[in-house]
Design a protein around this motif. Structure first.
Motif, PDB file in Angstrom:
ATOM      1  N   ILE A 203       0.830  -1.201   0.000  1.00  0.00           N
ATOM      2  CA  ILE A 203       0.000   0.000   0.000  1.00  0.00           C
ATOM      3  C   ILE A 203       0.868   1.257   0.000  1.00  0.00           C
ATOM      4  N   ARG A 204       1.895   1.255   0.827  1.00  0.00           N
ATOM      5  CA  ARG A 204       2.745   2.438   0.934  1.00  0.00           C
ATOM      6  C   ARG A 204       3.408   2.783  -0.405  1.00  0.00           C
ATOM      7  N   SER A 205       3.700   1.785  -1.206  1.00  0.00           N
ATOM      8  CA  SER A 205       4.386   2.038  -2.474  1.00  0.00           C
ATOM      9  C   SER A 205       3.526   2.816  -3.463  1.00  0.00           C
ATOM     10  N   TYR A 206       2.205   2.909  -3.192  1.00  0.00           N
ATOM     11  CA  TYR A 206       1.311   3.648  -4.084  1.00  0.00           C
ATOM     12  C   TYR A 206       0.692   4.882  -3.429  1.00  0.00           C
ATOM     13  N   LEU A 207       1.023   5.139  -2.189  1.00  0.00           N
ATOM     14  CA  LEU A 207       0.444   6.282  -1.498  1.00  0.00           C
ATOM     15  C   LEU A 207       0.989   7.595  -2.042  1.00  0.00           C
ATOM     16  N   GLU A 208       0.120   8.578  -2.084  1.00  0.00           N
ATOM     17  CA  GLU A 208       0.526   9.908  -2.541  1.00  0.00           C
ATOM     18  C   GLU A 208       0.976  10.791  -1.384  1.00  0.00           C
ATOM     19  N   ILE A 209       0.752  10.338  -0.155  1.00  0.00           N
ATOM     20  CA  ILE A 209       1.252  11.048   1.020  1.00  0.00           C
ATOM     21  C   ILE A 209       2.067  10.058   1.848  1.00  0.00           C
ATOM     22  N   ASP A 210       3.004  10.569   2.604  1.00  0.00           N
ATOM     23  CA  ASP A 210       3.868   9.709   3.406  1.00  0.00           C
ATOM     24  C   ASP A 210       3.188   9.393   4.734  1.00  0.00           C
ATOM     25  N   LEU A 211       2.974   8.126   4.991  1.00  0.00           N
ATOM     26  CA  LEU A 211       2.367   7.691   6.244  1.00  0.00           C
ATOM     27  C   LEU A 211       3.346   6.792   7.001  1.00  0.00           C
ATOM     28  N   PRO A 212       3.300   6.825   8.324  1.00  0.00           N
ATOM     29  CA  PRO A 212       4.230   6.016   9.126  1.00  0.00           C
ATOM     30  C   PRO A 212       3.791   4.553   9.204  1.00  0.00           C
ATOM     31  N   ILE A 213       3.740   3.885   8.060  1.00  0.00           N
ATOM     32  CA  ILE A 213       3.344   2.476   8.061  1.00  0.00           C
ATOM     33  C   ILE A 213       4.498   1.625   7.545  1.00  0.00           C
ATOM     34  N   ASN A 214       4.560   0.417   8.061  1.00  0.00           N
ATOM     35  CA  ASN A 214       5.591  -0.535   7.649  1.00  0.00           C
ATOM     36  C   ASN A 214       5.048  -1.942   7.813  1.00  0.00           C
ATOM     37  N   ALA A 215       5.896  -2.919   7.657  1.00  0.00           N
ATOM     38  CA  ALA A 215       5.455  -4.317   7.665  1.00  0.00           C
ATOM     39  C   ALA A 215       4.762  -4.719   8.955  1.00  0.00           C
ATOM     40  N   SER A 216       5.097  -4.058  10.051  1.00  0.00           N
ATOM     41  CA  SER A 216       4.525  -4.443  11.351  1.00  0.00           C
ATOM     42  C   SER A 216       3.279  -3.641  11.717  1.00  0.00           C
ATOM     43  N   THR A 217       2.846  -2.733  10.857  1.00  0.00           N
ATOM     44  CA  THR A 217       1.651  -1.928  11.149  1.00  0.00           C
ATOM     45  C   THR A 217       0.409  -2.815  11.226  1.00  0.00           C
ATOM     46  N   PRO A 218      -0.362  -2.721  12.313  1.00  0.00           N
ATOM     47  CA  PRO A 218      -1.590  -3.519  12.414  1.00  0.00           C
ATOM     48  C   PRO A 218      -2.588  -3.153  11.308  1.00  0.00           C
ATOM     49  N   ILE A 219      -3.311  -4.153  10.835  1.00  0.00           N
ATOM     50  CA  ILE A 219      -4.312  -3.961   9.786  1.00  0.00           C
ATOM     51  C   ILE A 219      -5.692  -4.332  10.306  1.00  0.00           C
ATOM     52  N   SER A 220      -6.665  -3.512   9.950  1.00  0.00           N
ATOM     53  CA  SER A 220      -8.062  -3.837  10.201  1.00  0.00           C
ATOM     54  C   SER A 220      -8.801  -3.678   8.882  1.00  0.00           C
ATOM     55  N   TYR A 221      -9.673  -4.638   8.560  1.00  0.00           N
ATOM     56  CA  TYR A 221     -10.321  -4.621   7.251  1.00  0.00           C
ATOM     57  C   TYR A 221     -11.692  -3.956   7.328  1.00  0.00           C
ATOM     58  N   LEU A 222     -11.966  -3.131   6.348  1.00  0.00           N
ATOM     59  CA  LEU A 222     -13.183  -2.344   6.307  1.00  0.00           C
ATOM     60  C   LEU A 222     -14.382  -3.186   5.869  1.00  0.00           C
ATOM     61  N   TYR A 223     -15.560  -2.708   6.217  1.00  0.00           N
ATOM     62  CA  TYR A 223     -16.810  -3.328   5.759  1.00  0.00           C
ATOM     63  C   TYR A 223     -16.858  -3.294   4.232  1.00  0.00           C
ATOM     64  N   TYR A 224     -17.270  -4.408   3.632  1.00  0.00           N
ATOM     65  CA  TYR A 224     -17.361  -4.477   2.176  1.00  0.00           C
ATOM     66  C   TYR A 224     -18.810  -4.272   1.762  1.00  0.00           C
ATOM     67  N   ASP A 225     -19.047  -3.237   1.007  1.00  0.00           N
ATOM     68  CA  ASP A 225     -20.397  -2.835   0.619  1.00  0.00           C
ATOM     69  C   ASP A 225     -20.783  -3.524  -0.698  1.00  0.00           C
ATOM     70  N   TRP A 226     -21.776  -4.425  -0.633  1.00  0.00           N
ATOM     71  CA  TRP A 226     -22.210  -5.159  -1.822  1.00  0.00           C
ATOM     72  C   TRP A 226     -23.320  -4.440  -2.582  1.00  0.00           C
ATOM     73  N   ASN A 227     -23.729  -3.262  -2.139  1.00  0.00           N
ATOM     74  CA  ASN A 227     -24.750  -2.519  -2.864  1.00  0.00           C
ATOM     75  C   ASN A 227     -24.252  -2.148  -4.254  1.00  0.00           C
ATOM     76  N   LEU A 228     -25.184  -1.998  -5.176  1.00  0.00           N
ATOM     77  CA  LEU A 228     -24.824  -1.730  -6.557  1.00  0.00           C
ATOM     78  C   LEU A 228     -24.147  -0.364  -6.691  1.00  0.00           C
ATOM     79  N   ASN A 229     -23.032  -0.338  -7.416  1.00  0.00           N
ATOM     80  CA  ASN A 229     -22.318   0.903  -7.674  1.00  0.00           C
ATOM     81  C   ASN A 229     -23.014   1.620  -8.836  1.00  0.00           C
TER      82      ASN A 229
END
Length: 233
Positions: A203-229
């Motif tokens: 993710i960091r390799s594509y970010l347009e802003i610098d964030l303090p994330i690395n391999a050990s940064t905890p991840i939480s997954y967002l709700y996936y919205d199945w409603n029609l786009n």
């Protein structure tokens, strides 16, 4: 090679800059346009010796065209995940992806076959996860134009950056020091780990802003919205 220009014109007409699809107008004005285009191309020979750029553009376009054509057939609908008495009908949902309903190159394909066997296994391109759409809000936003072999690498790069820099898909909570991201990164984790050693690093390799994330940064997954786009106009 398939002529992608008719598909490109349809996308430019019915998909806005935010990737929302005007299904109502599409179905009202040109309900058979995708089917007619695909029918005119279906007997072409598939060139197995095509280069990766040609195959990527081909199969991403076909996946998205098959998906949108199926949605148009069933429209109006609120979600791509069917419900029975308010309960998700997972069998019907899986059948949407597993049924071999799409005929091209003298063969029938399923969406799952195109995604998993062709795009993931054969072509080995993780960025397709930000380009192919299941037509839900949780999916990548649909590109307002077709993919073309000579542009597909740049297009996939743009799609990946758009997805990762969209706070609805990826965001960092500096107070909790947690990276929140789409479940696409969970479902296809192994694809991304072929490129980087961790999801935060990918993710960091594509970010347009610098964030303090690395391999050990905890991840939480967002709700996936199945409603029609869809674009409501």
């Amino acid at each position: 090679m398939i002529d992608f220009e008719p598909w490109d014109r349809l996308l430019r007409q019915y998909v806005d800059g935010d990737g929302r699809v005007n299904y109502f107008a599409w179905k009202t004005e040109q309900p058979q346009a995708i089917a007619n285009w695909l029918s005119s191309q279906k007997n072409l020979d598939f060139k197995s010796n095509s280069n990766n750029f040609e195959q990527l553009a081909l199969w991403i376009n076909l996946y998205n065209a098959f998906t949108i054509s199926t949605i148009l057939e069933r429209y109006p609908l609120e979600s791509i995940r069917p419900l029975i008495l308010g309960i998700p009908n997972w069998l019907a949902f899986l059948w949407f992806f597993q049924r071999r309903a799409y005929y091209i190159f003298d063969k029938r394909y399923s969406l799952a076959e195109i995604e998993n066997q062709i795009l993931r296994e054969n072509l080995q391109e993780p960025r397709i996860h930000f380009a192919i759409v299941c037509a839900s809000v949780g999916c990548p936003l649909l590109r307002a134009g077709a993919y073309f072999p000579e542009q597909v690498t740049q297009q996939l790069d743009e799609d990946t950056r758009r997805f990762i820099n969209n706070p609805e898909k990826v965001r960092y909570d500096s107070d909790k020091k947690t990276l929140y991201c789409s479940k696409i990164f969970k479902w296809y984790r192994q694809d991304f780990l072929k490129i980087k050693s961790s999801i935060p690093e990918y993710i960091r390799s594509y970010l347009e802003i610098d964030l303090p994330i690395n391999a050990s940064t905890p991840i939480s997954y967002l709700y996936y919205d199945w409603n029609l786009n869809q674009r409501i106009s």
